[in-house]
Write an enzyme that holds these catalytic residues in place. Sequence first.
Site, mmCIF file in Angstrom:
data_model
loop_
_atom_site.group_PDB
_atom_site.id
_atom_site.type_symbol
_atom_site.label_atom_id
_atom_site.label_comp_id
_atom_site.label_asym_id
_atom_site.label_seq_id
_atom_site.Cartn_x
_atom_site.Cartn_y
_atom_site.Cartn_z
ATOM 1 N NE ARG A 58 30.333 48.044 36.690
ATOM 2 C CZ ARG A 58 30.620 46.997 37.572
ATOM 3 N NH1 ARG A 58 31.452 46.395 37.715
ATOM 4 N NH2 ARG A 58 29.627 47.081 38.609
ATOM 5 N NE ARG A 81 35.561 48.770 43.951
ATOM 6 C CZ ARG A 81 34.612 48.016 43.557
ATOM 7 N NH1 ARG A 81 35.208 47.609 42.058
ATOM 8 N NH2 ARG A 81 33.855 47.301 44.111
ATOM 9 C CG HIS A 159 38.636 44.984 38.614
ATOM 10 N ND1 HIS A 159 38.054 44.931 37.358
ATOM 11 C CD2 HIS A 159 38.163 43.883 39.465
ATOM 12 C CE1 HIS A 159 36.933 44.137 37.250
ATOM 13 N NE2 HIS A 159 37.073 43.540 38.537
ATOM 14 C CG ASP A 204 34.241 35.829 38.292
ATOM 15 O OD1 ASP A 204 33.532 36.526 38.774
ATOM 16 O OD2 ASP A 204 35.701 36.283 38.509
ATOM 17 C CD GLU A 263 39.689 41.659 37.482
ATOM 18 O OE1 GLU A 263 40.198 41.581 38.541
ATOM 19 O OE2 GLU A 263 39.012 41.464 36.728
HETATM 20 O O1 TA6 Z 1 37.031 40.790 38.843
HETATM 21 C C1 TA6 Z 1 36.096 39.693 39.058
HETATM 22 C C2 TA6 Z 1 35.197 40.261 39.847
HETATM 23 O O2 TA6 Z 1 35.555 39.974 41.060
HETATM 24 C C3 TA6 Z 1 33.569 39.597 39.520
HETATM 25 O O3 TA6 Z 1 33.384 38.733 40.330
HETATM 26 C C4 TA6 Z 1 32.595 40.863 39.502
HETATM 27 O O4 TA6 Z 1 32.025 40.926 40.803
HETATM 28 C C5 TA6 Z 1 33.747 42.045 39.243
HETATM 29 O O5 TA6 Z 1 34.995 41.677 39.967
HETATM 30 C C6 TA6 Z 1 33.258 43.379 39.304
HETATM 31 O O6 TA6 Z 1 32.976 43.638 40.683
HETATM 32 P P1 TA6 Z 1 32.448 45.155 41.094
HETATM 33 O O7 TA6 Z 1 32.312 45.204 42.583
HETATM 34 O O8 TA6 Z 1 33.383 46.171 40.323
HETATM 35 O O9 TA6 Z 1 30.981 45.107 40.334
#
Ligand code: TA6
Length: 296
Positions: A58, A81, A159, A204, A263
Amino acid sequence: ELCKGINGLDKIVLRESGGSSAEVYLYGGQVTSWKNDHGEELLFVSSKAIFKPPKAIRGGIPICFPQFASHGGLESHGFARNRIWSIDSDPPSFPTVSSSKVFIDLILKPTEEDMKIWPHSFEFRLRVALGPGGDLMLTSRIRNTSADGKPFSFTFAYHTYFSVSDISEVRVEGLETLDYLDNLQNKERFTEQGDAITFESEIDKIYVSTPTKIAILDHEKKRTFVLRKDGLPDAVVWNPWDKKAKAMADFGDDEYKHMLCVEAAAVEKPITLKPGEEWRGRLELSAVPSSYCSGQ
Ligand code: TA6
């Protein structure tokens, strides 16, 4: 150099002569640290991040491939990932004219298991480099190596989790007046208002057809992150805010105040590669002093 990171996971540490540094875990091919020449950490990694496959780390710069979010039926953000990448010892010559001398080349190819959930063979080469001024550069080269003559399509995102001092005093410039798909409103399409984006609640949004350059201004730190991208037409802006933060086990309740995801992505229009074709997606990050004061 190659060393052991958290939970004994292999990581590479890149050090640039000017003092900046970066760290990349072989797990996920994921950058988890980018420091400037004063040793300040510029990326956010949650204090509750779980460095244990198959859970994605994370923070830092997760690589979303072969799909962004759930735009293609796989698990959220694909599986790149969640895999252990290898060091690419003999990369084909990298045509990018990056002046950086400090870089690492990683490679990911699908396993038998991967082919069951996504039946396409590919080679994904990732170069992580530090430029002379401490800029961080990521270049992805994805080639369709199918022998069955079949093309494949994918969506993609770097991301990136930026570390910010206080989300309520951050502005993003470069996305105003653009169209976006709002993930909080059934991915419906809207048009952004006319001035810099500020933050006071969960966001988002997938901005489409965005410029190559986006600026993220941190008032307190008097610092601007400049994101430059190539081959990545979209930009996703995400902050979970308090409710969603509490719902994530690998995210501190208050950490949403100190991070922002912007991102560089290719989401609205999936990328299609015929066998033998290669796609390239570049991200270049720099952190520069800025005289920005909030409310300007
Ligand atoms: O980048 C935005 C997103 O798609 C959000 O909707 C949220 O789900 C975030 O990514 C984090 O996703 P993850 O699968 O890493 O918890």
